[in-house]
Design a protein around this motif. Sequence first.
Motif, PDB file in Angstrom:
ATOM      1  N   ASP A  36       0.906  -1.251  -0.020  1.00 11.93           N
ATOM      2  CA  ASP A  36      -0.006  -0.059   0.134  1.00 11.93           C
ATOM      3  C   ASP A  36       0.899   1.377   0.021  1.00 11.93           C
ATOM      4  OD1 ASP A  36      -2.430  -1.099  -0.203  1.00 11.93           O
ATOM      5  OD2 ASP A  36      -2.753  -1.396   1.964  1.00 11.93           O
ATOM      6  N   GLN A  37       0.776   2.336  -0.956  1.00 13.02           N
ATOM      7  CA  GLN A  37       1.569   3.251  -1.192  1.00 13.02           C
ATOM      8  C   GLN A  37       1.328   4.423   0.141  1.00 13.02           C
ATOM      9  OE1 GLN A  37       3.551   2.719  -3.426  1.00 13.02           O
ATOM     10  NE2 GLN A  37       2.572   0.790  -4.178  1.00 13.02           N
ATOM     11  N   LYS A  38       2.490   5.158   0.320  1.00  9.89           N
ATOM     12  CA  LYS A  38       2.575   6.329   1.184  1.00  9.89           C
ATOM     13  C   LYS A  38       2.619   7.390   0.497  1.00  9.89           C
ATOM     14  CE  LYS A  38       3.869   2.772   4.607  1.00  9.89           C
ATOM     15  NZ  LYS A  38       3.724   2.867   6.080  1.00  9.89           N
ATOM     16  N   THR A  91      -3.711   7.769 -11.270  1.00 10.34           N
ATOM     17  CA  THR A  91      -2.396   7.461 -12.103  1.00 10.34           C
ATOM     18  C   THR A  91      -1.130   8.167 -11.186  1.00 10.34           C
ATOM     19  OG1 THR A  91      -2.292   9.209 -13.438  1.00 10.34           O
ATOM     20  CG2 THR A  91      -3.234   7.150 -14.218  1.00 10.34           C
ATOM     21  N   SER A  92      -1.102   7.543  -9.927  1.00 10.78           N
ATOM     22  CA  SER A  92      -0.082   7.877  -8.975  1.00 10.78           C
ATOM     23  C   SER A  92       1.022   7.052  -8.939  1.00 10.78           C
ATOM     24  CB  SER A  92      -0.428   8.181  -7.456  1.00 10.78           C
ATOM     25  OG  SER A  92      -1.470   9.284  -7.622  1.00 10.78           O
ATOM     26  N   LEU A  93       1.280   5.779  -9.524  1.00 12.20           N
ATOM     27  CA  LEU A  93       2.337   4.763  -9.134  1.00 12.20           C
ATOM     28  C   LEU A  93       3.429   5.176  -9.646  1.00 12.20           C
ATOM     29  CD1 LEU A  93       0.373   1.416  -9.468  1.00 12.20           C
ATOM     30  CD2 LEU A  93       0.428   2.794  -7.517  1.00 12.20           C
ATOM     31  N   GLY A 145      -3.387   0.479  -3.756  1.00 14.60           N
ATOM     32  CA  GLY A 145      -4.070   1.596  -2.893  1.00 14.60           C
ATOM     33  C   GLY A 145      -3.149   2.789  -2.656  1.00 14.60           C
ATOM     34  N   ILE A 146      -3.417   3.831  -3.016  1.00 12.91           N
ATOM     35  CA  ILE A 146      -2.561   5.071  -2.511  1.00 12.91           C
ATOM     36  C   ILE A 146      -3.211   5.799  -1.290  1.00 12.91           C
ATOM     37  CG2 ILE A 146      -1.705   5.368  -4.996  1.00 12.91           C
ATOM     38  CD1 ILE A 146      -3.791   7.699  -5.352  1.00 12.91           C
ATOM     39  N   VAL A 166      -6.205   1.614  -6.515  1.00 14.81           N
ATOM     40  CA  VAL A 166      -5.854   2.099  -7.661  1.00 14.81           C
ATOM     41  C   VAL A 166      -6.492   0.687  -8.833  1.00 14.81           C
ATOM     42  CG1 VAL A 166      -3.606   1.736  -9.019  1.00 14.81           C
ATOM     43  CG2 VAL A 166      -3.634   2.673  -6.666  1.00 14.81           C
ATOM     44  N   ILE A 167      -6.988   1.265  -9.781  1.00 12.61           N
ATOM     45  CA  ILE A 167      -7.971   0.238 -10.549  1.00 12.61           C
ATOM     46  C   ILE A 167      -7.177   0.158 -11.686  1.00 12.61           C
ATOM     47  CG2 ILE A 167      -9.988   0.210 -11.917  1.00 12.61           C
ATOM     48  CD1 ILE A 167     -10.260  -0.020  -8.830  1.00 12.61           C
TER      49      ILE A 167
END
Length: 492
Positions: free
Chosen positions: A17-19, A195-197, A48-49, A37-38
Motif C-alpha cells: 500500500d503506497q504512502k 495514476t499515482s504509481l 492503494g494510494i 488503484v484500478i
Amino acid sequence: MALINLAPETRSFIDRDQKLLIGGKWLDAGTEAQIDVINPADGSRISGIGNASHTDVDHAVVTARAAFESGAWPEMKPGERSRVIHKIADLMEAHAEELAQLETLDNGKPINFARGDVAASIGAFRYYAGWADKIQGTTHTINLPGDHHVYTVKEPVGVVALVVPWNYPLVMAAMKLGPALAAGCTAVLKPAEDTSLSALRLGEIALEAGLPEGVLNIVTGYGHSVGNALVNHPGIDKIAFTGSTATGKIIAHAAAENLTKLTLELGGKSPNIIMPDADLEKAIPASAMGIFFNSGQTCTAPSRIYVHEDVKDEVIKGISDFGKSMKLAPGLDDESTMGPLVSEKQFERVSGYIEAGQKEGAEIASGGVRHGEKGYFLEPTVIDQTNNDMKIVQEEIFGPVLVAQSFKTEAEALALANDTQFGLAGAVWTRDISVAHRMVGKIKAGIMCINSVMGADWDVPLGGYKQSGIGRENGKDGLENYLNTKTVFMAL
Ligand code: NAD
C-alpha cells in the motif's frame, strides 16, 4: 485478470500500500481510507494510494520550505545538482521496464507506448540536468547619474506545487520536476488520483539518486481536496498545473488570492486541415494515429479534422479503416495498439459525448461502441456530418473520437479551425509550402505542425493560446518558469 508479463519488481511495488513522501520519509496519509488503484483493462483493484489530509499537505509544504531555506539544494554547486538529476535519469534507465509496466497498469496504455513515455521522461531529466550549470544572468551599462555596474542574477523561485494529470503521468511529472530541480527549487508533487504509481516510484528513485531530503515531496489524493489545499497554500511560490481548462480556472482563482506565480497547460481541440493536394498516404495514417494514440487522451490530439471536399470521402474511409485495424487489448499485451480509457468515469464521459453528437445529428462513420466485456475499451470512433455549433466539436472529448467536416476554401478552413475557445495545437497538410506557412501563421495555437501531427519534445516550448493555457513548458522557456530575475545596482 491474471497480470501477464509482469516483472517481479513491478509486482512487489503494487503489492505494497503506497504512502506519501515527505521530508525523505514514506509516511501514512492522515486520512485513513486508501484510494483504490484500478486496472482500467479489467476494472480490478491492483493497489492503494494514500489519501492525504490537509495536515499532510501543510506538512509537505512546510518541509519543502525548510529544505529550500536550508540551502542544501538551491545552494549546492550547480554541477553537483546536475549530477544528481543525471543520476535520477540513470536509475530510471535501470528501472525503465518496471516504470513502463507501472504506467501501463495504472493508465492502461500499451506497453510499447509506456516505454516511449519512460524514455521521454528520462530525456527531460537529462535535458534539464544539462541546464543546471548553465543558468546565467546578464551585465548592463545603463544611463543613471553616477557610474553603476548593473547585473542580473537568476534565482530559484522557491517552493513549487506541481499538479499533473493522468494521461502521461510520468512524462508530465518529469516535464515539471526536471526544470524545477535544475533551477534549485524544492517541490511538492501531486499526481492524478487515477495514476499515482509511477510518480511514487520516481520518488523512491530520486531519494536513491541522492536528492536531499525534503527537496521532492509527493502527496497523493483527490484534486478537490489534496490538490485544492496545495494550490491554496500560502507557502507555495509557484504553481505548475497541467489538466483540464475547467480545473485551470479554479487554480487561477486560487493563485490570485496569494498572487502565486502560475503556469497552466490546459485542454485542446486541435484542428487538422487536409488540403486537396495533401499527400494522403502520409496524412491518413498520421491523422488516425494522432487521434487514436493513447486512446485519444492527449492534450494536443488532432481531434477536429477539416478535409477539403475533393478528398473527404477517401480520408474519412482511410481513418476509419485504420481505426478498425487497431488491436484493442490490455496494455501489457505486447501486441496491443490501443488500451482502455483511463477509468470508468472517463469511459462514461466519452460515451456521453458520442451520444450527444448523435442527438445533435452527427453520424458515426466507424466505432462508437464499447469493445469487449471487461475494462474501459472504446472502439476508435470517427464522427461525420458535424458542424461547429455542436458540443462534440466545441468541447474536448479526450477519447479516441474524431469529429469530421469538409470545406471548400482555405479561408473557410481557417475560420472553422479558429472557431474555438482552445488554442493548443493544429496541423496543415499540403504540398504547397506557401499555403502551409500562410495557414500556420493564421491559426491561433501554440504548436503547429506541417505535414505531421502532435509535435512535442522536452527541448522545445509547449503551451497554448486562448483557453489552452498560460506560459510555456519544456525547453529554456520551461526553465525560466522556475527562476526569478534579480537586478543588482552597484555604485562604482
Ligand atoms: P483535471 O483537471 O481533472 O486534473 C488534473 C490534476 O489536477 C489532477 O492531479 C487532479 O487531481 C488535480 N485537480 C483537480 N481539481 C483540482 C483542484 N480544484 N485544485 C487543484 N488540483 C486539482 O484533468 P485530467 O482530467 O486529469 O486531465 C485531462 C486534462 O488535462 C485534459 O483536459 C487535457 O487536455 C489536459 N492536458 C493538457 C496538457 C497540456 O500540456 N496542455 C497535457 C496533458 C493533459
